[in-house]
Design a protein around this motif. Structure first.
Motif, short mmCIF file in Angstrom:
data_model
loop_
_atom_site.label_atom_id
_atom_site.label_comp_id
_atom_site.label_asym_id
_atom_site.label_seq_id
_atom_site.Cartn_x
_atom_site.Cartn_y
_atom_site.Cartn_z
N ILE A 1 0.95 9.90 2.52
CA ILE A 1 0.75 8.98 3.64
C ILE A 1 -0.12 9.61 4.73
CG2 ILE A 1 1.87 7.62 5.43
CD1 ILE A 1 2.22 6.47 2.67
N PRO A 2 0.16 10.84 5.19
CA PRO A 2 -0.75 11.45 6.18
C PRO A 2 -2.18 11.61 5.65
CG PRO A 2 1.33 12.64 6.14
CD PRO A 2 1.36 11.68 5.00
N VAL A 3 -2.33 11.99 4.37
CA VAL A 3 -3.68 12.13 3.81
C VAL A 3 -4.39 10.79 3.80
CG1 VAL A 3 -4.95 12.64 1.69
CG2 VAL A 3 -3.14 14.19 2.45
N ALA B 1 1.46 6.95 -6.67
CA ALA B 1 0.30 7.76 -7.04
C ALA B 1 0.49 9.22 -6.62
CB ALA B 1 -0.96 7.19 -6.40
N GLY B 2 1.03 9.45 -5.43
CA GLY B 2 1.27 10.81 -4.98
C GLY B 2 2.27 11.54 -5.84
N GLY B 3 3.34 10.85 -6.26
CA GLY B 3 4.31 11.47 -7.15
C GLY B 3 3.75 11.78 -8.52
N THR C 1 0.83 -1.21 0.00
CA THR C 1 0.00 0.00 0.00
C THR C 1 0.86 1.25 0.00
OG1 THR C 1 -1.68 -1.20 1.25
CG2 THR C 1 -1.85 1.19 1.20
N THR C 2 1.95 1.24 0.76
CA THR C 2 2.86 2.39 0.80
C THR C 2 3.46 2.67 -0.56
OG1 THR C 2 3.40 1.88 3.11
CG2 THR C 2 4.91 3.32 1.91
N ILE D 1 5.44 17.33 -3.61
CA ILE D 1 4.47 17.64 -2.56
C ILE D 1 3.54 16.45 -2.35
CG2 ILE D 1 2.57 19.16 -1.90
CD1 ILE D 1 3.91 21.41 -3.32
N GLY D 2 3.09 15.84 -3.45
CA GLY D 2 2.22 14.69 -3.34
C GLY D 2 2.89 13.52 -2.63
#
Length: 379
Positions: free
Chosen positions: A334-336, A320-322, A313-314, A328-329
């Motif tokens: 992870i906190p989001v 996906a965030g990148g 999952t990490t 910034i993503g």
């Protein structure tokens, strides 16, 4: 029948959400000023939230000692200023010299790496393992060039991330001051927007999010500091060049879950290879030992079960965030995810599972043409 009705309601809710998103995409020009404002304040806001959770335990401790909260914040600011001054005088000159040497000697570094790879390729051990038509050194150099190009892109993104330095410098301490002073009231203000019958549940969700965020940020800082100390001691023992700079890079990269630890190993191996192949191998050993101590001893003790996220999952979240938000993503994904997980679980318990249980508990409707159960039978 109950499951079918629940499924229909869920499908209708999903369609409504998708319809709202589609309509919003058609009038995205309305949201452009909001997006521009968000891009300006996102960096100081992220820094303020990060240091809020990092410094809040200390401010709460000083406040419990009958010290005025505003005065406690100013006192902590003074201590941080003294520490920054000590870093500027004692650590920064050495770190700056190492950074300047690395930048100026980068062409020589690449040539030295190529020479070491050629020697390894021509050695008896590797020559028997590598096929004759395979040019290992040239392939590895191509990968290194691509890696440095990718690193340049991310470094430029990092500079864009902090490009509005004046805005960050002046707004971040002010935001942090008011967050530390009034931080305990934010949850109450958020709860006041909920319907009265959900105030208790809303307060519980906000308290849970607050606790998880605090544990995550403070724990991440402590774990990275422990990793940095272990790696720096190991690098000094094996005589790795630019030990301080490489340790700082590894600590900063380790804030990116999972992928950061892998990426920070590449420059460590490269500079170890410049010294000698044995130094490169020992540098990898130091990194692996430090990370094993971090993952198996330090992290479980600090985090406990607050970071109950599967490694797969990490990885998916970081990728996906990148892709969606760049650096910034990657930093906030992870906190989001942790906040959304808490909110979604609570909404499921309130509006889906509870109603499902109520509908399951309802008495069955009488069959047409049948006889209703008597009172004695119900008893």
């Amino acid at each position: 029948m109950v499951k079918l009705n629940l499924f229909i309601r869920i499908c209708v809710a999903v369609l409504l959400v998708l319809g709202i998103i589609y309509v919003g995409s058609l009038v995205n020009f309305i949201f452009n000023p909001i997006i521009s404002l968000f891009n300006v304040v996102i960096v100081p806001l992220m820094l303020a939230v990060f240091f809020y959770y990092l410094l809040r335990p200390l401010i709460d401790y000083l406040s419990s000692r009958k010290l005025n909260r505003s005065l406690a914040i100013l006192l902590v600011y003074l201590v941080i200023a003294v520490l920054l001054l000590g870093f500027t005088v004692g650590v920064w000159p050495s770190l700056r010299n190492q950074l300047v040497n690395v930048v100026n000697n980068m062409p020589g570094v690449l040539r030295a790496v190529g020479d070491q790879l050629s020697k390894l390729e021509n050695s008896e051990l590797l020559s028997n393992l590598i096929p004759e038509n395979t040019n290992l050194s040239s392939q590895l150099m191509d990968y290194l060039n691509k890696g440095f190009s990718l690193a340049t892109v991310y470094v430029s993104g990092l500079f864009a991330f902090v490009s509005n330095f004046a805005i960050v410098l002046f707004t971040f301490p002010i935001l942090l001051f008011y967050m530390l002073k009034e931080g305990g009231k934010f949850g109450d203000k958020l709860v006041s927007f909920f319907p009265k019958r959900y105030h208790e549940e809303g307060a519980g969700v906000i308290a849970e999010i607050d606790g998880v965020m605090g544990s995550f940020i403070v724990g991440r800082v402590l774990v990275n500091l422990a990793l940095g100390v272990l790696m720096y001691i190991g690098f000094l023992i094996i005589g790795l060049p630019y030990a301080l700079l490489l340790t700082l890079v590894a600590v900063l990269m380790n804030f990116i879950p999972f992928i950061g630890a892998i990426l920070s190993t590449v420059p460590i191996f490269i500079f170890g290879l410049i010294e000698s192949p044995s130094t490169a191998i020992w540098s990898i050993v130091v990194v692996l030992v430090a990370q094993q101590i971090q993952d198996n001893l330090v992290a479980p003790y600090i985090f406990g079960k607050s970071m109950d996220i599967h490694p797969l999952t990490t990885i998916i979240l970081v990728l996906a965030g990148g892709d969606f938000g760049g650096i910034i993503g990657i930093l906030v994904i992870i906190p989001v995810y942790m906040m959304l997980k808490i909110i979604i679980v609570k909404l499921y318990q309130l509006f889906i599972r509870s109603r499902w249980d109520e509908e399951q508990a309802l008495p069955a409707e009488p069959v047409p043409g049948g006889t209703a159960p008597s009172a004695d039978a119900e008893e």
